[in-house]
Enzyme design. Structure first.
Site, PDB file in Angstrom:
ATOM      1  N   HIS A   1     -23.064  20.797 -29.333  1.00 15.65           N
ATOM      2  CA  HIS A   1     -22.299  21.710 -30.591  1.00 15.65           C
ATOM      3  C   HIS A   1     -21.072  20.434 -30.963  1.00 15.65           C
ATOM      4  O   HIS A   1     -20.390  20.805 -31.145  1.00 15.65           O
ATOM      5  CB  HIS A   1     -21.583  23.064 -30.358  1.00 15.65           C
ATOM      6  CG  HIS A   1     -22.519  24.582 -30.372  1.00 15.65           C
ATOM      7  ND1 HIS A   1     -23.173  24.481 -31.209  1.00 15.65           N
ATOM      8  CD2 HIS A   1     -22.575  25.368 -29.534  1.00 15.65           C
ATOM      9  CE1 HIS A   1     -23.626  25.630 -31.055  1.00 15.65           C
ATOM     10  NE2 HIS A   1     -23.911  26.043 -30.214  1.00 15.65           N
TER      11      HIS A   1
ATOM     12  N   ASP B   1     -21.250  25.862 -24.809  1.00 15.59           N
ATOM     13  CA  ASP B   1     -21.917  26.264 -24.576  1.00 15.59           C
ATOM     14  C   ASP B   1     -23.660  25.736 -25.307  1.00 15.59           C
ATOM     15  O   ASP B   1     -23.009  24.566 -25.621  1.00 15.59           O
ATOM     16  CB  ASP B   1     -21.420  27.806 -25.332  1.00 15.59           C
ATOM     17  CG  ASP B   1     -21.456  27.469 -26.777  1.00 15.59           C
ATOM     18  OD1 ASP B   1     -20.553  26.618 -26.609  1.00 15.59           O
ATOM     19  OD2 ASP B   1     -21.323  27.511 -27.741  1.00 15.59           O
ATOM     20  N   GLU B   2     -24.659  26.807 -24.765  1.00 18.86           N
ATOM     21  CA  GLU B   2     -25.773  25.939 -25.446  1.00 18.86           C
ATOM     22  C   GLU B   2     -25.739  24.816 -25.555  1.00 18.86           C
ATOM     23  O   GLU B   2     -25.986  23.514 -26.619  1.00 18.86           O
ATOM     24  CB  GLU B   2     -25.458  26.605 -26.951  1.00 18.86           C
ATOM     25  CG  GLU B   2     -25.689  27.931 -26.881  1.00 18.86           C
ATOM     26  CD  GLU B   2     -25.585  28.446 -28.932  1.00 18.86           C
ATOM     27  OE1 GLU B   2     -26.397  30.180 -28.876  1.00 18.86           O
ATOM     28  OE2 GLU B   2     -24.720  28.459 -28.989  1.00 18.86           O
ATOM     29  N   VAL B   3     -25.859  24.232 -24.344  1.00 21.45           N
ATOM     30  CA  VAL B   3     -25.820  22.673 -24.188  1.00 21.45           C
ATOM     31  C   VAL B   3     -27.365  21.932 -24.371  1.00 21.45           C
ATOM     32  O   VAL B   3     -27.557  22.624 -23.113  1.00 21.45           O
ATOM     33  CB  VAL B   3     -25.173  22.300 -23.018  1.00 21.45           C
ATOM     34  CG1 VAL B   3     -25.780  20.728 -22.753  1.00 21.45           C
ATOM     35  CG2 VAL B   3     -23.907  22.278 -23.148  1.00 21.45           C
TER      36      VAL B   3
END
Lengths: 672, 672
Positions: free
Chosen positions: B248, B311-313
């Site tokens: 992100h 988050d959300e790598v």
């Protein structure tokens, strides 16, 4: 033959030429066409010939606004292809800083395939882009620009709004929204009343106690002033500062008491009116101070004009101070007026030394002043004419005080050069235009938009449009659309009644909205008002010209002439008006604001009764009896301004009911 | 005897103890009394014992708000007399900067003559002042504070709101209004999501290309950040920044491509989801950059916590880059998750070196991380429980994503520690509280307030009030008043529907308001949405839980149980719902937005038909026939999320109609 049928079948339904447009201000010439330029995500805009960053920003803003209306993204690229949906064709930059001599004209042609906006200057294009956006309409197929051919230029070149930020301060964002709205209706001067008895609103680095002690920390930093000037410049709007001297200047003396002959300490004024503290025009130090101050602050304002105020100088302090009296005697100055003029002459020299032309209120006008000064008439158009005859340029404000709670139509008709003027053509050329004035004794951020908009648009039209554009009914038709368009910028005037009705009345919101449909705030609202007064009462929730009230005058005129449809509509209006009093009475136990409403609700019920009676007589062509006449006269007399005392609100229907009563009284007995 | 009569005659009518209050969040204990503390221009406030500037400012703000409600000026002087109307009695300062360990408790006693607010800390007093203002009510005599005795303290000490300003930026004033509202409902953490793929929103002087190339010039200057932190501090609100890494983070790489292993050039992301560009955790320069950056920026944020995101790598880039694969092999890191954890350990050290405790999203939780970190669960309360069992402190966000267009009641009931939790008391203590999350893919300044308020108040109550405060009907009763109170700060959520209906529909405003009473926006609004998408369509005018829809579920439940009054009310609701479709059809030729409304208007009409049918069967206790059952099932099945495709809006009445249908289907044949 069959080929022709096929051709007709695939052609879109022919668009009709609309009978009217919703442009405000009305352009010099408009010819509508039966074509529509469809706007969708394929919209493309180009700049032909001259381009600069200001023009590009203006075009980009127009694209974003159009995009918002269509609801889908458009290309932000500004190309140069001649085939684009909108071609902006500008000859040159014009003045880099908006100027009184700017050519603001433009020509706009919209066909089914393309719009072309041609202008000699960037500002002309900025004006034309607003017209382009005002031609936007919609139908089942989506958004379109109405086909049209428009030539346009302003009637007056000085079209301003004064905003007083001394009595009540307004933050930067509020000023920007105001400038957005001004640009939409093609106003071009933001007259910023930055100091008065109640506050000094600009950061001076040379004299930091001006804002340090004179502003309650509510002032514009120099960076903020530059930001606002840049914002206005981008919209073709001049920013003229006013620092009102030698009166209306108590706030200066809190930090610098040596500027006045009176004995301090001084405080920021919290009430309204004129105050005795006045600059001392007999000391050299006063002029040295003003010279340095103007030298500093004039650099923030690129506009060529500098407003020195000069109104309402209270002579008491000068007349009661020995050294001033001695000075006047020594210099042969007969009275305070002469001393004021001597002060003005010195001040003019300073203003001009810093490259500015002075502007001042009526009171500065004296035949022996240099005629380079511009006179702003707050007293009357007669005063303006007098100074024009003496060779002074002038701007008219007297009829345009929008802090007064009058209807839009009241502001619409007065003309800076009234029909039947005795000014010669040469003298008329001295009338540069006009300015609406928003004095802020009784207005705060939460109410400001509702006091300015949409009424200011009608004044803007007076300053821009041809003199013969005076149809009030058509004005209101276009004002309705214009008001909605102005909301696009986040201006909150259209929501004012509903928001405040809900705040004041909770579950009785609908009742209070109905009340507020038929009343306006009384001018100079409420006794005991001060700068620290909260503006959260019913008078602050009311607006000067509610939409529901717009039609009543016209309906009354038509009903008086026997129009049955208008009479039916009016009966519904009167029934609503009359229903307010009993309903307010029912909720007064739980809603304190109902008591403010009940001051006026009885008068509304009485007006309804008289209005309905008049409609009945007119409908039956029956001559009213004496008892009814007495009742009607009594109700109308009871609404004379001096009779309504401490009321906070007044009914909007009084004039309409008077029209009906007069019509009923004029009936002749029907011959049997 | 006559003396007694006289005494009774002069006594005011005894006030009644009200049956209920409108406080939100509900305090720990409330005892209402049959007394009223009258508030008028004589109102005086004093600070007893400890006082400081922050407390004085808080008291002064409360006085101004009270003054606005009364509508007359009050003394701004804060004295120290024990006889004042309101005595604020504080033991000491508490933490000068809001702290997780702050004691926010207070006690408030209001009699007919005086209110006394006692608190151990300034923040406790700030919380109590909000309660004091919420006790305000009015009657025919004016404004009063309801007599009461209140003891209060929060259930959870971390009560936050995340605002994502990366997907869409919000200006300083909007943040301040948000903080005003948060303080009113006693939230105490502003979690500021300052960077993401779509924008880097903070001025770095060490690395000016972060905002220079990564923000479209939409970022907060360091002065603005200090201003907002000070504003929040004054309201007892912590400001926790989040700079999301290593995923992100596309916006960082526009200016500093060397931070990532991918090949540039990089651009600001304009669409939504996860993106491949990821920080390179194998280079020392990455950590040197983060160390210097955090060293600079952490000085702006006095809060002890620093959110690292996490988050959300997306592992694609790491898995496809040779030198990263080699590094993983050399260091025995089995997969991208292991590499992420190694990165986090390095980053934690940097964050702690600068005096901060790290906070991260679910994905950072690994048993071998230091337990000093705080885990924010966006996935589930189960995930939160798992980390609590492993000894990590945590905050819950999973059920509180208010960018989802659910009803207030949907957010109200989920609990950070659900009833029946298997956590031990010791493990429960690791649950610090929760945060609502306002992700901003589909929200812009014009719509933000309508998406946050008033629903956030229900989440705030969940975090503050006792666990057994779960009455949804009573919540909505108080939410109605709370929503109106929140408007006091200039929040525009209550005007959202009317303003936008007028903008979209002009003369058909009332029709569009009616439509918007019975629909909500679909989540994740509209295909093709990007950061540059205009948010001016009907979906943006709709709000997630319109007031008119609040009652329908409760009415349906009561009508299903045979309540005739509820059935009558529902019939009116259904008649309004059904009237929308033909009226929208009639205006679709002139109002493009009608087409968006017609997507859902047919379903509204169908729901009305089915609902009215069910009410009829229930009222007659008649068993529905097979044809009607088929019709009902078909209508309800047609509203399954996967069926409604590209609709922008969904009806709010589906659940209510399902309740009625189930009740009708369950009817037994009436015995003859």
């Amino acid at each position: 033959m069959s080929l022709l049928v096929a051709l007709v079948a695939v052609l879109p339904v022919a668009a009709q030429t609309p009978a009217s447009h919703t442009l405000m201000p009305v352009p010099t010439s408009v010819s509508l066409a039966p074509t529509q330029l469809r706007i969708d995500s394929g919209f493309a805009v180009t700049i032909a010939r001259y381009r600069d960053a200001r023009l590009e920003r203006a075009v980009a803003r127009a694209v974003v606004r159009l995009e918002s209306r269509v609801g889908v993204p458009m290309s932000r690229r500004i190309g140069s292809e001649r085939s684009a949906t909108l071609v902006v064709d500008v000859a040159g930059p014009g003045f880099p800083v908006p100027d009184l001599a700017e050519d603001e004209s433009y020509q706009l042609d919209v066909s089914a395939s393309q719009a072309t906006l041609t202008a000699p200057t960037v500002v002309g294009a900025i004006r034309g882009l607003e017209t382009f956006l005002q031609l936007q309409d919609s139908d089942a197929r989506g958004i379109f620009i109405q086909g049209a051919s428009i030539k346009d230029a302003p009637r007056f070149r000085w079209r301003g709004l004064l905003l007083d930020v001394s009595r009540h301060f307004e933050p930067v964002d509020v000023i920007k929204r105001l400038l957005d709205g001004m640009a939409m209706v093609k106003l071009n001067v933001f007259h910023w009343h930055l100091s008065d008895d109640q506050g000094f609103r600009v950061e001076s680095r040379l004299y930091p106690l001006l804002q340090g002690l004179g502003s309650d920390s509510l002032y514009y930093t120099q960076a903020q002033i530059r930001e606002i000037v840049a914002y206005a410049t981008d919209r073709g709007i001049r920013v003229m500062p006013e620092f009102d001297v030698p009166g209306h200047s108590s706030a200066w003396f809190v930090g610098y008491p040596q500027l006045t002959a009176g004995s301090g300490p001084f405080t920021i004024a919290r009430t309204w009116g004129t105050f005795q503290p006045t600059m001392d025009p007999t000391r050299e130090t006063t002029y040295q101070f003003l010279d340095a101050f103007i030298g500093e602050i004039s650099k923030l304002f690129p506009d060529k004009y500098w407003h020195i105020g000069g109104d309402e100088v209270d002579p008491k302090q000068w007349n009661s101070t020995a050294h001033i009296q001695a000075y006047m005697k020594a210099h042969g100055l007969a009275d305070a007026v002469a001393l004021h003029t001597a002060f003005n002459k010195r001040l003019f020299g300073i203003v001009q030394k810093h490259g500015k032309t002075p502007v001042g209120w009526d009171e500065i006008f004296k035949p022996d002043l240099p005629t380079s000064a511009v006179i702003q008439s707050w007293r009357s158009s007669t005063a303006l004419a007098a100074s024009a005859k003496a060779g002074f340029r002038g701007i008219l404000s007297a009829p345009y005080y929008i802090d007064h709670m009058k209807a839009a139509s009241d502001f619409y008709l007065p003309d800076p050069i009234p029909a039947g003027t005795d000014l010669t053509a040469e003298q008329q050329a001295f009338v540069l235009g006009g300015e609406a004035c928003m004095w802020s004794e009784y207005v705060v951020t939460e109410t400001l938009a509702s006091r300015i908009w949409p009424r200011l648009a009608t004044i803007a039209e007076r300053f821009w449009s041809p003199q013969n554009v005076v149809d009030v009914t058509d004005m209101y038709r276009r004002l309705d659309v214009t008001s909605r368009r102005l909301s696009e910028f986040g201006l909150r005037h259209e929501e004012h009644i509903a928001r405040n009705a809900r705040r004041l009345a909770g579950d009785s919101t609908a009742l209070f909205e109905m009340l507020l449909d038929y009343v306006r705030p009384k001018d100079f609202g409420g006794s005991g008002s001060t700068q620290l007064f909260p503006h959260t009462r019913l008078i602050d929730a009311a607006i000067p010209d509610p939409r529901a009230s717009w039609d009543i005058v016209g309906r009354a005129r038509r009903a008086a002439a026997g129009d049955a449809t208008a009479a039916t509509q009016l009966r519904a209006d009167f029934a609503r008006m009359a229903s307010v009093q009993p309903r307010l009475t029912a909720v007064r136990e739980s809603i304190p604001a109902a008591n403010d409403g009940l001051q006026v609700a009885g008068a509304m019920a009485n007006l309804s009764r008289i209005g309905l009676g008049a409609l009945d007589f007119i409908g039956r062509r029956a001559v009213p009896d004496a008892a009814w006449r007495t009742d009607a006269d009594s109700v109308l007399a009871g609404l004379a301004p001096r009779r309504i005392g401490q009321w906070l609100l007044v009914p909007t229907a009084t004039d309409a009911v008077r029209t009906l009563v007069d019509a009923a009284k004029g009936l002749s007995p029907v011959r049997p």
